[in-house]
Design a protein around this motif. Structure first.
Motif, PDB file in Angstrom:
ATOM      1  N   GLN A   1      21.220 -26.809   0.374  1.00  0.00           N
ATOM      2  CA  GLN A   1      21.339 -27.807  -0.693  1.00  0.00           C
ATOM      3  C   GLN A   1      20.115 -27.771  -1.612  1.00  0.00           C
ATOM      4  O   GLN A   1      20.242 -27.934  -2.835  1.00  0.00           O
ATOM      5  N   HIS A   2      18.930 -27.530  -1.051  1.00  0.00           N
ATOM      6  CA  HIS A   2      17.733 -27.346  -1.887  1.00  0.00           C
ATOM      7  C   HIS A   2      17.938 -26.164  -2.842  1.00  0.00           C
ATOM      8  O   HIS A   2      17.608 -26.237  -4.028  1.00  0.00           O
ATOM      9  N   ALA A   3      18.462 -25.076  -2.305  1.00  0.00           N
ATOM     10  CA  ALA A   3      18.663 -23.879  -3.124  1.00  0.00           C
ATOM     11  C   ALA A   3      19.687 -24.129  -4.228  1.00  0.00           C
ATOM     12  O   ALA A   3      19.511 -23.685  -5.369  1.00  0.00           O
ATOM     13  N   LEU A   4      20.754 -24.852  -3.920  1.00  0.00           N
ATOM     14  CA  LEU A   4      21.785 -25.130  -4.912  1.00  0.00           C
ATOM     15  C   LEU A   4      21.259 -26.038  -6.027  1.00  0.00           C
ATOM     16  O   LEU A   4      21.712 -25.942  -7.174  1.00  0.00           O
ATOM     17  N   ARG A   5      20.298 -26.890  -5.708  1.00  0.00           N
ATOM     18  CA  ARG A   5      19.702 -27.726  -6.750  1.00  0.00           C
ATOM     19  C   ARG A   5      18.720 -26.943  -7.617  1.00  0.00           C
ATOM     20  O   ARG A   5      18.485 -27.286  -8.779  1.00  0.00           O
ATOM     21  N   ALA A   6      18.157 -25.873  -7.062  1.00  0.00           N
ATOM     22  CA  ALA A   6      17.109 -25.135  -7.764  1.00  0.00           C
ATOM     23  C   ALA A   6      17.640 -23.997  -8.626  1.00  0.00           C
ATOM     24  O   ALA A   6      16.952 -23.559  -9.549  1.00  0.00           O
ATOM     25  N   ALA A   7      18.845 -23.504  -8.326  1.00  0.00           N
ATOM     26  CA  ALA A   7      19.342 -22.311  -9.026  1.00  0.00           C
ATOM     27  C   ALA A   7      20.850 -22.406  -9.214  1.00  0.00           C
ATOM     28  O   ALA A   7      21.551 -23.008  -8.386  1.00  0.00           O
ATOM     29  N   PRO A   8      21.369 -21.785 -10.261  1.00  0.00           N
ATOM     30  CA  PRO A   8      22.815 -21.810 -10.491  1.00  0.00           C
ATOM     31  C   PRO A   8      23.601 -20.894  -9.557  1.00  0.00           C
ATOM     32  O   PRO A   8      24.797 -21.074  -9.370  1.00  0.00           O
ATOM     33  N   HIS A   9      22.900 -19.914  -8.982  1.00  0.00           N
ATOM     34  CA  HIS A   9      23.553 -18.953  -8.090  1.00  0.00           C
ATOM     35  C   HIS A   9      22.750 -18.841  -6.796  1.00  0.00           C
ATOM     36  O   HIS A   9      21.518 -18.849  -6.820  1.00  0.00           O
ATOM     37  N   VAL A  10      23.471 -18.712  -5.682  1.00  0.00           N
ATOM     38  CA  VAL A  10      22.817 -18.587  -4.381  1.00  0.00           C
ATOM     39  C   VAL A  10      23.436 -17.402  -3.638  1.00  0.00           C
ATOM     40  O   VAL A  10      24.671 -17.292  -3.547  1.00  0.00           O
ATOM     41  N   LEU A  11      22.574 -16.532  -3.124  1.00  0.00           N
ATOM     42  CA  LEU A  11      23.018 -15.429  -2.271  1.00  0.00           C
ATOM     43  C   LEU A  11      22.616 -15.751  -0.836  1.00  0.00           C
ATOM     44  O   LEU A  11      21.435 -15.951  -0.544  1.00  0.00           O
ATOM     45  N   LEU A  12      23.617 -15.815   0.038  1.00  0.00           N
ATOM     46  CA  LEU A  12      23.368 -16.022   1.461  1.00  0.00           C
ATOM     47  C   LEU A  12      23.485 -14.677   2.167  1.00  0.00           C
ATOM     48  O   LEU A  12      24.570 -14.088   2.222  1.00  0.00           O
ATOM     49  N   ALA A  13      22.365 -14.172   2.659  1.00  0.00           N
ATOM     50  CA  ALA A  13      22.337 -12.899   3.368  1.00  0.00           C
ATOM     51  C   ALA A  13      22.532 -13.171   4.851  1.00  0.00           C
ATOM     52  O   ALA A  13      21.691 -13.815   5.485  1.00  0.00           O
ATOM     53  N   LEU A  14      23.647 -12.710   5.401  1.00  0.00           N
ATOM     54  CA  LEU A  14      24.021 -13.005   6.779  1.00  0.00           C
ATOM     55  C   LEU A  14      23.618 -11.837   7.676  1.00  0.00           C
ATOM     56  O   LEU A  14      24.211 -10.760   7.627  1.00  0.00           O
ATOM     57  N   GLY A  15      22.591 -12.044   8.483  1.00  0.00           N
ATOM     58  CA  GLY A  15      22.074 -10.983   9.345  1.00  0.00           C
ATOM     59  C   GLY A  15      22.971 -10.708  10.535  1.00  0.00           C
ATOM     60  O   GLY A  15      23.917 -11.436  10.833  1.00  0.00           O
ATOM     61  N   THR A  16      22.645  -9.620  11.233  1.00  0.00           N
ATOM     62  CA  THR A  16      23.375  -9.208  12.437  1.00  0.00           C
ATOM     63  C   THR A  16      24.867  -9.101  12.153  1.00  0.00           C
ATOM     64  O   THR A  16      25.698  -9.608  12.896  1.00  0.00           O
ATOM     65  N   ALA A  17      25.202  -8.466  11.043  1.00  0.00           N
ATOM     66  CA  ALA A  17      26.603  -8.220  10.704  1.00  0.00           C
ATOM     67  C   ALA A  17      27.032  -6.858  11.241  1.00  0.00           C
ATOM     68  O   ALA A  17      26.202  -6.032  11.615  1.00  0.00           O
ATOM     69  N   HIS A  18      28.344  -6.635  11.275  1.00  0.00           N
ATOM     70  CA  HIS A  18      28.914  -5.351  11.728  1.00  0.00           C
ATOM     71  C   HIS A  18      28.426  -5.002  13.138  1.00  0.00           C
ATOM     72  O   HIS A  18      28.074  -3.852  13.419  1.00  0.00           O
ATOM     73  N   GLN A  19      28.405  -5.985  14.013  1.00  0.00           N
ATOM     74  CA  GLN A  19      27.900  -5.772  15.367  1.00  0.00           C
ATOM     75  C   GLN A  19      28.828  -6.463  16.352  1.00  0.00           C
ATOM     76  O   GLN A  19      29.464  -7.467  16.024  1.00  0.00           O
ATOM     77  N   ALA A  20      28.896  -5.931  17.559  1.00  0.00           N
ATOM     78  CA  ALA A  20      29.740  -6.543  18.583  1.00  0.00           C
ATOM     79  C   ALA A  20      29.244  -7.952  18.908  1.00  0.00           C
ATOM     80  O   ALA A  20      28.044  -8.243  18.848  1.00  0.00           O
ATOM     81  N   ARG A  21      30.169  -8.816  19.255  1.00  0.00           N
ATOM     82  CA  ARG A  21      29.793 -10.176  19.641  1.00  0.00           C
ATOM     83  C   ARG A  21      28.971 -10.151  20.922  1.00  0.00           C
ATOM     84  O   ARG A  21      29.231  -9.369  21.836  1.00  0.00           O
ATOM     85  N   ASN A  22      27.987 -11.047  21.002  1.00  0.00           N
ATOM     86  CA  ASN A  22      27.323 -11.319  22.275  1.00  0.00           C
ATOM     87  C   ASN A  22      26.913 -12.782  22.304  1.00  0.00           C
ATOM     88  O   ASN A  22      27.134 -13.517  21.331  1.00  0.00           O
ATOM     89  N   ALA A  23      26.332 -13.221  23.405  1.00  0.00           N
ATOM     90  CA  ALA A  23      26.035 -14.642  23.554  1.00  0.00           C
ATOM     91  C   ALA A  23      24.989 -15.121  22.562  1.00  0.00           C
ATOM     92  O   ALA A  23      24.938 -16.316  22.232  1.00  0.00           O
ATOM     93  N   LYS A  24      24.159 -14.236  22.059  1.00  0.00           N
ATOM     94  CA  LYS A  24      23.159 -14.604  21.056  1.00  0.00           C
ATOM     95  C   LYS A  24      23.750 -14.582  19.653  1.00  0.00           C
ATOM     96  O   LYS A  24      23.332 -15.366  18.783  1.00  0.00           O
ATOM     97  N   ASN A  25      24.694 -13.698  19.420  1.00  0.00           N
ATOM     98  CA  ASN A  25      25.325 -13.542  18.106  1.00  0.00           C
ATOM     99  C   ASN A  25      26.842 -13.575  18.274  1.00  0.00           C
ATOM    100  O   ASN A  25      27.518 -12.548  18.152  1.00  0.00           O
ATOM    101  N   PRO A  26      27.383 -14.758  18.564  1.00  0.00           N
ATOM    102  CA  PRO A  26      28.801 -14.821  18.917  1.00  0.00           C
ATOM    103  C   PRO A  26      29.764 -14.727  17.748  1.00  0.00           C
ATOM    104  O   PRO A  26      30.922 -14.336  17.940  1.00  0.00           O
ATOM    105  N   PHE A  27      29.315 -15.072  16.531  1.00  0.00           N
ATOM    106  CA  PHE A  27      30.239 -15.216  15.420  1.00  0.00           C
ATOM    107  C   PHE A  27      30.095 -14.063  14.426  1.00  0.00           C
ATOM    108  O   PHE A  27      28.978 -13.676  14.070  1.00  0.00           O
ATOM    109  N   THR A  28      31.207 -13.543  13.946  1.00  0.00           N
ATOM    110  CA  THR A  28      31.177 -12.491  12.945  1.00  0.00           C
ATOM    111  C   THR A  28      30.630 -13.054  11.638  1.00  0.00           C
ATOM    112  O   THR A  28      30.580 -14.267  11.430  1.00  0.00           O
ATOM    113  N   TRP A  29      30.269 -12.165  10.723  1.00  0.00           N
ATOM    114  CA  TRP A  29      29.739 -12.662   9.457  1.00  0.00           C
ATOM    115  C   TRP A  29      30.828 -13.381   8.665  1.00  0.00           C
ATOM    116  O   TRP A  29      30.540 -14.349   7.951  1.00  0.00           O
ATOM    117  N   GLU A  30      32.082 -12.938   8.814  1.00  0.00           N
ATOM    118  CA  GLU A  30      33.170 -13.625   8.131  1.00  0.00           C
ATOM    119  C   GLU A  30      33.343 -15.046   8.666  1.00  0.00           C
ATOM    120  O   GLU A  30      33.597 -15.981   7.892  1.00  0.00           O
TER     121      GLU A  30
END
Length: 343
Positions: free
Chosen positions: A25-54
């Motif tokens: 929300q801070h970022a949305l107030r500061a800029a008209p566009h926001v890029l969210l870079a989602l790490g640990t993408a294209h990787q098999a699920r595990n207990a530390k990274n259970p959710f896909t980037w989608e």
């Protein structure tokens, strides 16, 4: 507000919690566009990274208004375990989504030593905000995966995660991934408990084998947690009495029963690379030594799965890139370091 200003947030968001939302929300107030870079993408699920980037993008979008969603873009990032290469991928994602960006605001907070990545972008205007709340995604995952009664656990988490994420987590718990990763989480916790009272956190030394011949590489499917059912390179822990090459050959024979003599494997060893990123394994600090064996045979040696391997096969190299999301931990990146399967 300069229409060519872009705010960037980088994170794993596993899961997206109220602290992340406040930062966004801070970022949305500061800029008209926001890029969210989602790490640990294209990787098999595990207990530390259970959710896909989608799935993480869906969580985040569910917390935003229609107007805000139109201003947010998502960029999935691989974990290259190489800081320069990873930083370059973030910059490439920005250029792809916002080629006309004139000013870049990098939003984040210095939570702990893992936040050092914020210093990799000296040309961007760092907006280092105080930590938005005393919220930790690790603790959220622990409560979620250790739930005896999910209703009670989600009630405990209700002040830590936005309502749409609570609803997502409830629905996701009905998928088969939840039970499997809850088992994996329990195994990892038992693993860590075994050395919890050591005077220093241990550093584990492992060996892995990349065996190539006739356009194929030798892979196993892991038989136990963590990473049960995922593709991996044959390997394991170094025994106190052996050197690294001996250990790699021993593990290779134990897991695959490969029909090649140890002396022939010694002669076929062409290179050794070390993989030592602090976050490469959820079990703890683990330093692996990957041995490349080039057999140079026209025929594929016989193999039989045993020990920790549930399955073993010779995989055509041309098929490896399509399996990226099915590999254990960083094993795809280990393969990629030699074979350049993806950029």
């Amino acid at each position: 507000m300069n229409q060519n200003t872009v705010a960037v947030l980088i994170g794993r968001f596993q899961p997206f919690h109220s602290g992340h939302l406040a930062l966004l929300q801070h970022a949305l107030r500061a800029a008209p566009h926001v890029l969210l870079a989602l790490g640990t993408a294209h990787q098999a699920r595990n207990a530390k990274n259970p959710f896909t980037w989608e799935e993480r993008a869906a969580m985040i979008n569910a917390c935003l208004t229609v107007e805000q969603r139109a201003r947010v873009a998502f960029a999935p990032l691989r974990d290259y375990y190489d800081d320069q290469r990873w930083a370059a991928s973030v910059q490439a994602a920005l250029a792809q989504h916002y080629p006309d960006a004139q000013q870049v605001l990098l939003f984040g907070h210095f939570k702990d030593e893992s936040s050092y990545y914020l210093r990799h972008f000296p040309r961007w205007d760092l907006q280092a905000l105080p930590r938005q709340a005393d919220i930790d995604a690790t603790r959220i995952r622990q409560i979620y995966f250790e739930a005896e009664d999910l209703d009670i656990s989600l009630a405990v988490l209700q002040n830590l995660i936005p309502l749409p994420v609570q609803q997502f987590l409830r629905a996701w718990s009905r998928l088969p991934y939840y039970a499997t990763l809850a088992q994996e989480h329990a195994q990892v916790m038992r693993y860590k408990a075994a050395w919890r009272h050591a005077p220093y956190a241990p550093v584990f030394v492992t060996v892995d084998a990349l065996v190539r011949t006739a356009g194929h590489v030798l892979l196993i499917k892991r038989g136990g947690f963590p990473g049960k059912g995922q593709w991996a390179l044959p390997g394991g822990f170094l025994d106190p009495h052996e050197n690294l090459l001996q250990a790699a050959i021993r593990e290779l024979h134990e897991e695959t029963g490969i029909g090649v003599l140890p002396t022939s494997l010694q002669d076929a060893c062409r290179a050794v690379r070390v993989f030592d990123h602090p976050e490469r394994s959820q079990r703890g600090r683990t330093i692996s030594h990957l041995h490349l064996f080039e057999l140079g045979t026209a025929q594929l040696p016989d193999v039989t799965a045993s020990d920790d391997a549930a399955h073993v096969c010779w995989m055509p190299e041309q098929d490896l890139a399509a399996l990226e999301t099915e590999f254990f931990e960083d094993h795809f990146h280990m393969l990629n370091s030699f074979l350049r399967l993806v950029e």
